[in-house]
Structures are given as structure tokens and as C-alpha cells.
Scaffold this active site. Structure first.
Site, PDB file in Angstrom:
ATOM      1  CG  ASP A 139      -0.182  -0.016   2.537  1.00  0.00           C
ATOM      2  OD1 ASP A 139       1.047  -0.199   2.524  1.00  0.00           O
ATOM      3  OD2 ASP A 139      -0.832   0.155   3.585  1.00  0.00           O
ATOM      4  CG  ASP A 152       1.308   3.941   5.328  1.00  0.00           C
ATOM      5  OD1 ASP A 152       0.203   4.470   5.557  1.00  0.00           O
ATOM      6  OD2 ASP A 152       2.141   3.709   6.228  1.00  0.00           O
ATOM      7  CE  LYS A 176      -1.001  23.957  20.577  1.00  0.00           C
ATOM      8  NZ  LYS A 176      -2.071  24.755  19.934  1.00  0.00           N
TER       9      LYS A 176
END
Length: 236
Positions: free
Chosen positions: A106, A211, A157
């Protein structure tokens, strides 16, 4: 040269699409993602492919048949019960006499498979992992705490640059010798190799890789392919 494609997973993160459709047949543009990968492998000298199938195996076998329409020889090994990402490889131990590729079915990438195999053969390691640097933004404040429990740093963050496995490997036949019976995953194969002082090499890919395991990634794969199909599909 041979490639072994892991194509037996249930693709649970892509439900409901994969409830009645195997993930390697999910279309990117109007071409199944596994077909894109197979065309790339052929352009890099692969002639023989083994598809390790499980979930909805008959659909994969019906679509690709013996591989003749793609100019390949395709065979199938069907697992009767889930054996993980490396367990099915046990069935091929002793039947391979040259280095080969192993990869998930994939992947959307522009990986240079020729360069990967050349590096693998030059390294002398039984396993070479294709590596991609992925940036992941953490949407939380990250604390640094010392042994006394005092906060000594605060990173709001942050973006982390992580070296991740692309799910594409070059291997030598001896890498399969110690795969045990039953369920067994590729990360465990790598850890077991390292635990016995075995070498694992890496090949860094600086192009594109994705993927399609998640819905957001699948949407991005379609967007990237639509913008530059010739970047992923070799000339016929």
C-alpha cells in the site's frame, strides 16, 4: 530479481472501504496502488513477484492473475490465518537463492529500488530498511522534568523529525532462516536480528513516500498522484 509483497492485511483503518475490498486494490487515480508499485518494480528490474495474501485474496488473484499483463511472473502464497507482517515469509525460507525486496502493498513512493538493492548488496547486512524522515507536529506542550520532579523546560507544540521505516526492505535469504512458526511481525524480525549482534543497514530516501493506511493519507495520495502521475508511473 524477486519482490515479495505483503498484501494480506485487513486495512481496518480504511474501513468501510476495505470491508469488501482489499487495501492493495484501492485506486490511486484510476489505478490500484499495488499496480503502481508493481510497474515501478518492473522498471527497476524485478521479474518475479510473490504476493502474500489473506483478506479477500481471491480479488487480488483475480485482478493480477499470473502477472502476464504487467510483464511479470506473479505467484501467490495465501495465509489461512493472520501471521503478521513477517510470519508469512517463513513459507519462503529455503526457496530463495538471491537478494530480494520485501514491502507492503500500500505504498505510494518514488523510491529508487535499484539504488536500494545496490546499497544492500554493498553493505553485507542481511536486512536493509528504507528510511524516511517524517515531521510530526505535537499538538501539546512538552515538559522536561528532572529527577526531583521540577520542570526545567517547556516546549510548546514542537515539531519532531523522526526517522521511520517506509515498509520497504532489501533482504538476503539468510534473513528468513530464524523466522519462527506462527504470528511474527517485521519489527520483531529487526529486533531479533539486532539482539543476536546481526547487522541491519538503512537506505535513506529523500523523495516522496506515503502509505495509505489512514483515510487522510489515502486522500493525500490521490492528490499527489493527480498532480504528478509521471513521477510515480514509469513509461510503458
Amino acid at each position: 530479481m524477486r519482490a515479495i509483497i505483503l498484501a494480506g492485511g485487513r486495512g481496518t483503518r480504511l474501513r468501510p472501504f476495505t470491508t469488501s475490498f482489499p487495501k492493495p486494490l484501492m485506486p490511486v487515480g484510476d489505478i490500484p496502488i499495488l499496480e503502481i508499485l508493481l510497474r515501478q518494480l518492473k522498471a527497476h528490474g524485478v521479474t518475479d513477484v510473490t504476493l502474500l495474501t489473506g483478506h479477500l485474496a481471491y480479488l487480488l488473484e483475480g485482478y493480477f492473475e499470473d502477472g502476464r499483463k504487467l510483464g511479470l511472473r506473479i505467484g501467490y502464497v495465501r495465509e489461512e490465518q493472520p501471521l503478521g507482517t513477517a510470519g508469512p515469509l517463513r513459507q519462503l525460507a529455503g526457496s530463495l537463492d538471491d537478494d530480494f525486496f520485501v514491502m507492503n502493498g500500500d505504498l505510494l513512493t518514488d523510491l529508487d529500488f535499484t539504488a536500494l538493492m545496490a546499497h544492500h548488496r554493498g553493505s553485507g547486512a542481511p536486512v536493509t530498511i528504507s528510511v524516511y524522515t517524517r515531521s510530526e507536529k505535537i499538538e501539546l506542550g512538552i515538559l522536561k522534568i528532572d529527577e526531583s520532579g521540577d520542570v526545567v523546560g517547556y516546549d510548546e507544540k514542537p515539531t519532531l523529525n523522526l526517522d521511520v521505516s517506509m515498509g520497504a526492505y532489501a533482504m538476503s535469504p539468510k534473513a528468513l532462516e530464524k523466522i519462527p512458526a506462527g504470528a511474527y511481525d517485521m519489527p520483531q524480525l529487526i529486533l531479533d536480528q539486532l539482539s543476536t549482534n546481526g547487522r541491519v543497514s538503512s537506505w535513506r530516501h529523500r523523495g516522496f513516500w506515503l502509505d495509505i493506511g489512514r483515510v487522510d493519507d489515502y486522500s493525500l495520495a490521490n492528490k499527489m498522484f493527480a498532480e504528478n502521475p509521471t513521477g510515480f508511473l514509469p513509461p510503458d
